[in-house]
Write a protein that holds these residues in place. Structure first.
Motif, PDB file in Angstrom:
ATOM      1  N   GLN A   7      43.121  19.583  39.171  1.00  0.00           N
ATOM      2  CA  GLN A   7      43.932  18.495  39.698  1.00  0.00           C
ATOM      3  C   GLN A   7      45.398  18.746  39.449  1.00  0.00           C
ATOM      4  OE1 GLN A   7      42.543  14.629  38.889  1.00  0.00           O
ATOM      5  NE2 GLN A   7      40.518  15.105  39.628  1.00  0.00           N
ATOM      6  N   MET A   8      45.702  19.576  38.463  1.00  0.00           N
ATOM      7  CA  MET A   8      47.101  19.844  38.157  1.00  0.00           C
ATOM      8  C   MET A   8      47.685  20.911  39.069  1.00  0.00           C
ATOM      9  SD  MET A   8      48.817  21.078  34.572  1.00  0.00           S
ATOM     10  CE  MET A   8      50.592  21.265  34.435  1.00  0.00           C
ATOM     11  N   ILE A   9      46.873  21.900  39.443  1.00  0.00           N
ATOM     12  CA  ILE A   9      47.381  23.034  40.203  1.00  0.00           C
ATOM     13  C   ILE A   9      48.008  22.627  41.534  1.00  0.00           C
ATOM     14  CG2 ILE A   9      46.759  25.197  41.337  1.00  0.00           C
ATOM     15  CD1 ILE A   9      44.698  25.619  39.209  1.00  0.00           C
ATOM     16  N   PRO A  10      47.364  21.816  42.382  1.00  0.00           N
ATOM     17  CA  PRO A  10      47.994  21.467  43.636  1.00  0.00           C
ATOM     18  C   PRO A  10      49.335  20.783  43.433  1.00  0.00           C
ATOM     19  CG  PRO A  10      45.673  20.883  43.678  1.00  0.00           C
ATOM     20  CD  PRO A  10      45.998  21.252  42.273  1.00  0.00           C
ATOM     21  N   GLY A 259      51.873  33.165  44.069  1.00  0.00           N
ATOM     22  CA  GLY A 259      50.801  32.736  44.964  1.00  0.00           C
ATOM     23  C   GLY A 259      49.620  33.690  44.939  1.00  0.00           C
ATOM     24  N   ILE A 260      49.904  34.995  44.898  1.00  0.00           N
ATOM     25  CA  ILE A 260      48.834  36.002  44.846  1.00  0.00           C
ATOM     26  C   ILE A 260      47.960  35.783  43.615  1.00  0.00           C
ATOM     27  CG2 ILE A 260      48.389  38.451  44.396  1.00  0.00           C
ATOM     28  CD1 ILE A 260      50.828  39.072  46.197  1.00  0.00           C
ATOM     29  N   VAL A 261      48.594  35.625  42.461  1.00  0.00           N
ATOM     30  CA  VAL A 261      47.840  35.498  41.213  1.00  0.00           C
ATOM     31  C   VAL A 261      47.149  34.143  41.130  1.00  0.00           C
ATOM     32  CG1 VAL A 261      47.965  35.606  38.703  1.00  0.00           C
ATOM     33  CG2 VAL A 261      49.473  37.047  40.081  1.00  0.00           C
ATOM     34  N   GLU A 262      47.820  33.109  41.568  1.00  0.00           N
ATOM     35  CA  GLU A 262      47.241  31.768  41.512  1.00  0.00           C
ATOM     36  C   GLU A 262      45.985  31.672  42.368  1.00  0.00           C
ATOM     37  OE1 GLU A 262      49.572  27.639  40.909  1.00  0.00           O
ATOM     38  OE2 GLU A 262      49.907  28.624  42.835  1.00  0.00           O
ATOM     39  N   ARG A 263      46.050  32.227  43.588  1.00  0.00           N
ATOM     40  CA  ARG A 263      44.872  32.208  44.467  1.00  0.00           C
ATOM     41  C   ARG A 263      43.750  33.052  43.884  1.00  0.00           C
ATOM     42  NH1 ARG A 263      49.081  32.380  48.244  1.00  0.00           N
ATOM     43  NH2 ARG A 263      48.937  34.660  48.404  1.00  0.00           N
ATOM     44  N   MET A 264      44.097  34.160  43.256  1.00  0.00           N
ATOM     45  CA  MET A 264      43.094  35.021  42.637  1.00  0.00           C
ATOM     46  C   MET A 264      42.337  34.257  41.549  1.00  0.00           C
ATOM     47  SD  MET A 264      43.745  38.662  40.640  1.00  0.00           S
ATOM     48  CE  MET A 264      44.720  39.282  42.000  1.00  0.00           C
ATOM     49  N   ILE A 265      43.079  33.559  40.696  1.00  0.00           N
ATOM     50  CA  ILE A 265      42.448  32.802  39.615  1.00  0.00           C
ATOM     51  C   ILE A 265      41.571  31.692  40.173  1.00  0.00           C
ATOM     52  CG2 ILE A 265      42.908  31.234  37.685  1.00  0.00           C
ATOM     53  CD1 ILE A 265      45.389  32.900  37.079  1.00  0.00           C
ATOM     54  N   ARG A 267      40.056  31.422  43.086  1.00  0.00           N
ATOM     55  CA  ARG A 267      38.851  31.911  43.751  1.00  0.00           C
ATOM     56  C   ARG A 267      37.832  32.426  42.748  1.00  0.00           C
ATOM     57  NH1 ARG A 267      42.429  34.440  48.136  1.00  0.00           N
ATOM     58  NH2 ARG A 267      42.274  32.970  49.884  1.00  0.00           N
ATOM     59  N   LEU A 268      38.305  33.168  41.757  1.00  0.00           N
ATOM     60  CA  LEU A 268      37.372  33.698  40.770  1.00  0.00           C
ATOM     61  C   LEU A 268      36.720  32.577  39.974  1.00  0.00           C
ATOM     62  CD1 LEU A 268      39.248  36.869  39.462  1.00  0.00           C
ATOM     63  CD2 LEU A 268      37.243  36.775  40.952  1.00  0.00           C
ATOM     64  N   GLU A 269      37.444  31.512  39.713  1.00  0.00           N
ATOM     65  CA  GLU A 269      36.837  30.376  39.015  1.00  0.00           C
ATOM     66  C   GLU A 269      35.845  29.639  39.910  1.00  0.00           C
ATOM     67  OE1 GLU A 269      40.040  28.064  37.362  1.00  0.00           O
ATOM     68  OE2 GLU A 269      39.964  29.223  35.505  1.00  0.00           O
ATOM     69  N   ASP A 270      36.111  29.690  41.224  1.00  0.00           N
ATOM     70  CA  ASP A 270      35.135  29.115  42.154  1.00  0.00           C
ATOM     71  C   ASP A 270      33.879  29.986  42.229  1.00  0.00           C
ATOM     72  OD1 ASP A 270      36.715  26.951  42.769  1.00  0.00           O
ATOM     73  OD2 ASP A 270      37.559  27.838  44.589  1.00  0.00           O
ATOM     74  N   TYR A 271      34.066  31.297  42.252  1.00  0.00           N
ATOM     75  CA  TYR A 271      32.936  32.217  42.353  1.00  0.00           C
ATOM     76  C   TYR A 271      32.132  32.273  41.061  1.00  0.00           C
ATOM     77  CZ  TYR A 271      35.598  34.088  46.367  1.00  0.00           C
ATOM     78  OH  TYR A 271      36.300  34.248  47.543  1.00  0.00           O
TER      79      TYR A 271
END
Length: 285
Positions: A7-10, A259-265, A267-271
């Motif tokens: 909830q904090m990230i967005p 943005g690259i690193v944030e999206r990586m984190i 997605r990996l937490e989703d996966y």
């Protein structure tokens, strides 16, 4: 991978009304962790806070005097990225192993083709993303040296030069306080050496210009107040020496990297959700 507060990230990408007091409190909290236990800071500070702290230096106004702090934040972000690449590499190995053993466990869940492609990209793009980080770091060093030439804290120039380019002063053997200096490859050290040479030549040019200008001012017998003299110097300096790079372009490069690193984190937490996340989802259903 640490569990992020989703909830904090967005909210970190939203720049509404600037709460200076609130931002300073968060910045001071993370800084205290870095100062007290820098060796393990990447394991203690949640990634969301580091992203928040980084953007707090960039917006609403780029605080050039805090570039050293920004460099430490970015070093932590790259630590998160490298750990994510390591996790991705391990996940690919397990994917390959369990794909062969799938018939022995019908309940086994593998990555989808789309997820697999993303994870593979993280490993493939490791060198590219690392270079992105190194070039941003280099440009931040250049911009901060430029800023210090006319800043109120210009007396700190030598100390910061040593932090950016350890060993640049013979006999001044003091280790750098900046995190990015740890783990540089030979090619990355070469990039920083070339950056130092660029700074050195530029500082020599500025020093020569200052001496010549001082002589000219003495010959003109111009009487100015301290404020007038400082304003005149600032204007003359900027006319003679434009910034080494555009702040807007540098902020854009920083945003791209974050943005690259944030999206990586994310997605990996989703996966690969942590036990804590799975428990929370279980309670919600």
């Amino acid at each position: 991978m640490q569990d992020l507060d989703h909830q904090m990230i967005p909210a970190m990408g939203m720049y509404t009304e600037y709460n200076a007091e609130g931002h300073r409190a968060i910045y001071d909290h993370v800084s205290s962790i870095l100062e007290n236990e820098p060796a393990s800071a990447d394991a203690q500070v949640p990634p969301a806070l580091v992203f928040y702290m980084t953007r707090n230096i960039l917006r609403p106004t780029f605080i050039l005097g805090q570039i050293p702090d920004l460099l430490n934040c970015l070093a932590m972000v790259d630590t998160f990225r490298r750990y994510a690449v390591e996790v991705s590499s391990v996940a690919l190995s397990w994917q390959e192993y369990y794909a062969k053993e799938l018939s022995s466990d019908p309940d086994m869940t593998l990555l989808t083709e789309r997820e697999l492609k993303k994870v593979q990209d993280y490993v493939t793009n490791d060198e590219r993303d690392r270079l992105h980080y190194i070039l941003v770091t280099k440009n931040l060093c250049l911009l901060h040296v430029y800023y210090l030439m006319t800043a109120p804290e210009s007396c700190m120039l030598a100390e910061h030069l040593n932090d950016y380019f350890p060993g640049c002063f013979p006999g001044y053997d003091i280790p750098s306080k900046l995190l990015f200096q740890h783990g540089l490859s030979d090619s990355e050290k070469q990039v920083m050496e070339e950056t130092y040479q660029e700074c050195k030549e530029w500082i020599l040019d500025v020093t020569q210009w200052e001496e010549e200008r001082e002589q000219e001012q003495e010959q003109l017998l111009v009487t100015l107040t301290a404020e007038q003299a400082d304003a005149a110097f600032q204007q003359a300096f900027r006319e003679k020496f434009p910034p080494p790079l555009s702040q807007e372009e540098l902020i854009s490069d920083l945003d791209d990297y974050l943005g690259i690193v944030e999206r990586m984190i994310r997605r990996l937490e989703d996966y690969f959700p942590s036990a804590k996340v799975l428990e929370r989802l279980k309670r919600a259903t």
